[in-house]
Design a protein around this motif. Structure first.
Motif, mmCIF file in Angstrom:
data_model
loop_
_atom_site.group_PDB
_atom_site.id
_atom_site.type_symbol
_atom_site.label_atom_id
_atom_site.label_comp_id
_atom_site.label_asym_id
_atom_site.label_seq_id
_atom_site.Cartn_x
_atom_site.Cartn_y
_atom_site.Cartn_z
ATOM 1 N N VAL A 105 6.686 52.320 -3.284
ATOM 2 C CA VAL A 105 7.156 50.476 -3.050
ATOM 3 C C VAL A 105 6.131 49.922 -1.323
ATOM 4 N N ASP A 124 8.288 56.174 -1.381
ATOM 5 C CA ASP A 124 8.751 55.403 -2.909
ATOM 6 C C ASP A 124 9.698 54.515 -2.544
ATOM 7 N N SER A 125 10.756 54.173 -3.538
ATOM 8 C CA SER A 125 11.480 53.416 -3.142
ATOM 9 C C SER A 125 13.088 54.276 -3.105
#
Length: 420
Positions: A27, A36-37
């Motif tokens: 992201v 990351d998310s």
């Protein structure tokens, strides 16, 4: 999104032929770091497969692209030209390791650059044949797959391939292929398969990328240059992975005296994450195709050209060639000092380094490389494997990585290697 949900969505939405390493979604990225998310942080030693020598979202690259977006995004250079294309061509013409006057044409992908280098070579020589090498990777299009010297997974099920294309042996001392062996394989091609008078070009990687980071010995490249001069063959250096400061010089060919290529293909780190590729070559060769014979709708995209001009400034201002040497020395020392019994060889130039792993019987061992890669990923370090046997780990960190982050990654790497 849970990782299992992502995996299911990916399998349902995209074909299995698009292989994916990571089970998370990125992201955000900055220099050598990915998030990351779930907010987890990763140190990126893959750099989008050697695309980000200047790091994720370098401020100068972002600024240059934004400025271009405020002007125009696209005209197609063949329809309405723009000065930035000319500026970048002029810069590369001065910098490429080519004797005499040079000219440059831009494209979008590395495979396009190689395809067009082949077209130019055939137009310039009037000959059809192309010679590449075992272990080579030149792209995924029909012609570039034909040139690629690794079957699985790249060529499996995709034939028949373009012809006439032939493969000679690439020097590999660790596996018993000497310079003389490689040159003899070329001589055997000339005896058995194609006359040298029918060969337009020999294409080689100064350091093989996907093939395992094998370095072409200077004596081998010098012999190729002499062979090409003897028979009127053009020498193409594929610098798509090795270019733009990765090896400690702007191009890997700069390390080799008395063996300048006739053409150089480049892409990846040329534009700091934007899609751009190029072919530079001796002016009289580059002029061989007729007007309209070269080009492409998105070839030399204005935002990508702007990014590439910024990349060249960054390499100079931040002395990334020198930094590649310093970081590479530290990595080499870490790899050799980790006490890893499975480590068979560390090779490369500058920060284009790789580690090859063997089993106790001295045979290539992909399982070890994959195990190290997985452990590193679990602990937040992103690594890539390569090699004909899949038993090599290549290190492609951004050359702009902060010192503290690089040291932490090396310490983690040493710990994982010591476990093997």
């Amino acid at each position: 999104m849970h990782n299992s949900e992502l995996h299911t969505r990916r399998l349902n939405a995209t074909p299995r032929g698009v292989g994916v390493l990571c089970d998370f979604l990125v992201v955000k990225a900055e220099n050598a770091t990915l998030w990351d998310s779930h907010g987890r942080e990763y140190t990126d030693f893959s750099a989008g497969i050697a695309v980000l020598n200047t790091g994720h979202r370098h401020p100068k690259v972002i600024e240059a692209v934004k400025a271009q977006l405020d002007c125009f995004t696209h005209t197609a250079f063949q329809i309405v030209p723009y000065e930035s294309y000319l500026l970048l061509a002029e810069q590369l013409n001065k910098r490429v390791p080519i004797a005499g006057a040079a000219k440059t044409a831009f494209f979008t992908t590395g495979a396009e650059a190689v395809e067009n280098a082949v077209k130019i070579a055939r137009a310039a020589t009037g000959r059809p044949g192309i010679i590449a090498f075992t272990g080579a990777f030149h792209g995924r299009t029909l012609m570039t797959l034909s040139l690629t010297g690794k079957v699985a997974p790249y060529k499996s099920g995709f034939g028949p391939f373009a012809s006439p294309v032939y493969h000679a042996r690439y020097p590999d001392a660790l596996h018993g292929v000497s310079v003389d062996d490689a040159l003899e394989s070329l001589a055997a091609l000339f005896r058995s398969d194609i006359s040298p008078q029918q060969v337009a070009a020999i294409i080689y990687e100064p350091i093989q990328g996907e093939g395992g980071f094998y370095v072409a010995p200077p004596a081998f490249v010098q012999a190729l240059r002499q062979l090409c001069d003897q028979h009127g063959i053009l020498l193409i250096a594929d610098e798509i992975q090795s270019g733009f400061a990765r090896t400690g010089t702007l191009f890997a060919s700069d390390h080799i005296a008395d063996a300048q290529p006739d053409m150089v293909t480049m892409a990846k780190s040329l534009a700091g994450g934007m899609p751009l590729s190029a072919v530079s070559g001796r002016a009289e060769i580059m002029d061989a195709p007729q007007p309209g014979g070269l080009g492409g709708t998105y070839a030399g995209s204005p935002p990508a050209i702007a990014a590439a001009l910024a990349v060249l400034e960054i390499i100079d201002e931040e002395k990334l060639c020198e930094r590649a040497l310093l970081l590479g020395d530290r990595l080499r020392e870490t790899l050799l000092g980790a006490g890893c019994r499975a480590l068979a060889e560390v090779r490369g130039r500058g920060s284009m380094l790789a580690a090859e792993f063997h089993n106790e019987q001295g045979q290539p061992c992909a399982a070890t490389a994959i195990a190290i890669q997985r452990k590193a990923l679990e602990r937040g370090l992103l690594l890539l494997t390569c090699g004909v046997h899949g038993n090599v780990i290549r290190f492609l960190y951004p050359l702009t990585i902060p010192d503290a982050q690089f040291s932490a990654a090396l310490n983690l790497l040493a710990t994982i290697l010591a476990e093997h």
